[in-house]
Design a protein around this motif. Structure first.
Motif, short mmCIF file in Angstrom:
data_model
loop_
_atom_site.label_atom_id
_atom_site.label_comp_id
_atom_site.label_asym_id
_atom_site.label_seq_id
_atom_site.Cartn_x
_atom_site.Cartn_y
_atom_site.Cartn_z
N ARG A 149 0.86 -1.18 0.00
CA ARG A 149 0.00 0.00 0.00
C ARG A 149 0.89 1.22 0.00
O ARG A 149 1.66 1.45 0.93
N HIS B 297 -3.41 6.97 7.77
CA HIS B 297 -2.71 6.64 6.53
C HIS B 297 -3.54 7.20 5.38
O HIS B 297 -4.70 6.83 5.21
N THR C 11 -4.83 7.76 1.59
CA THR C 11 -5.00 6.93 0.41
C THR C 11 -5.58 7.81 -0.71
O THR C 11 -5.85 8.98 -0.49
N THR D 187 -8.61 8.53 3.75
CA THR D 187 -7.72 8.16 4.85
C THR D 187 -8.20 6.88 5.52
O THR D 187 -9.40 6.57 5.51
N ARG D 188 -7.26 6.15 6.07
CA ARG D 188 -7.56 5.01 6.93
C ARG D 188 -7.06 5.39 8.32
O ARG D 188 -5.90 5.76 8.49
N ARG E 74 -6.76 4.16 12.35
CA ARG E 74 -6.86 3.09 13.36
C ARG E 74 -6.81 3.73 14.73
O ARG E 74 -5.89 4.51 15.03
N ALA F 211 -13.22 8.41 5.01
CA ALA F 211 -12.36 7.73 5.98
C ALA F 211 -12.87 6.33 6.26
O ALA F 211 -14.07 6.09 6.34
N GLU F 212 -11.92 5.43 6.40
CA GLU F 212 -12.19 4.07 6.87
C GLU F 212 -11.59 4.00 8.26
O GLU F 212 -10.39 4.19 8.44
N VAL F 213 -12.43 3.78 9.27
CA VAL F 213 -11.98 3.82 10.66
C VAL F 213 -12.05 2.41 11.25
O VAL F 213 -13.09 1.75 11.16
N ARG F 214 -10.97 1.99 11.85
CA ARG F 214 -10.92 0.70 12.56
C ARG F 214 -10.59 0.98 14.01
O ARG F 214 -9.65 1.70 14.32
#
Length: 195
Positions: free
Chosen positions: A89, A132, A134, A142-143, A145, A180-183
């Protein structure tokens, strides 16, 4: 990964797949008894891929086996390099910022990630945050965590992240949107013995 790199990868994968499909399918068809065209490398189902004469033609030459091994090693190394390039990535290095004068400016991706991480880490109950970027410079995403303390409600943490850190990053860069992808995961504390 940049759009051009994606296009090149898709074209290369498509070509390799097409060659393998045509060669494998034609060898299978000949093996099942279909008559091959006159220009094809196999004459019939009893024909072998390489005859004894073709296989042993260069066997006595001193350069043959080192060359074969070097070419095969090079093919393996190039294939592994290509695979890691495709799977890795890539970090978005720059984001195009709207300055309002029609020109725009470039913002370092790591700077925006650092601000986003810092704002997210200051939220109540967030033990640690990692961001991070993207996407592309014109349409970044963005990702994120988040490592949450056990007492934190994930819904509340997500609400504070979207209305706080993500909104601040989006507004400061002048972006129309910042998907955003949030984990989220919880902190695991070791049990301590109390005496």
């Amino acid at each position: 990964m940049r759009p051009m790199s994606r296009t090149v990868n898709r074209v290369l994968i498509g070509l390799v797949g097409l060659v393998l499909l045509v060669v494998g399918g034609s060898v299978l068809a000949v093996g099942l008894g279909l008559d091959p065209p006159s220009w094809w490398i196999h004459d019939g189902e009893k024909d072998v891929l390489l005859s004894d004469a073709e296989r042993t033609r260069w066997d006595g030459e001193g350069w043959w086996w080192p060359t074969v091994i070097a070419v095969l090693a090079l093919v393996v190394l190039l294939t592994l390099w290509w695979l890691t390039a495709v799977l890795r990535r890539r970090r978005l290095t720059e984001v195009r910022v709207n300055t309002g004068d029609g020109e725009g400016a470039l913002l370092r991706g790591r700077a925006l990630e650092g601000v986003l991480e810092g704002d997210a880490a200051e939220l109540d109950g967030v033990h640690r945050a990692h961001a991070h970027l993207t996407g592309s410079p014109d349409a970044p995403g963005t990702r994120v965590r988040l490592l949450l303390e056990p007492h934190v409600d994930p819904g509340t943490a997500l609400h504070h992240l979207t209305t706080g850190a993500l909104a601040h990053a989006r507004n400061s860069a002048g972006l129309a949107s910042l998907p955003a992808e949030v984990r989220m995961t919880g902190v695991r504390h070791k049990a301590e013995r109390v005496s």
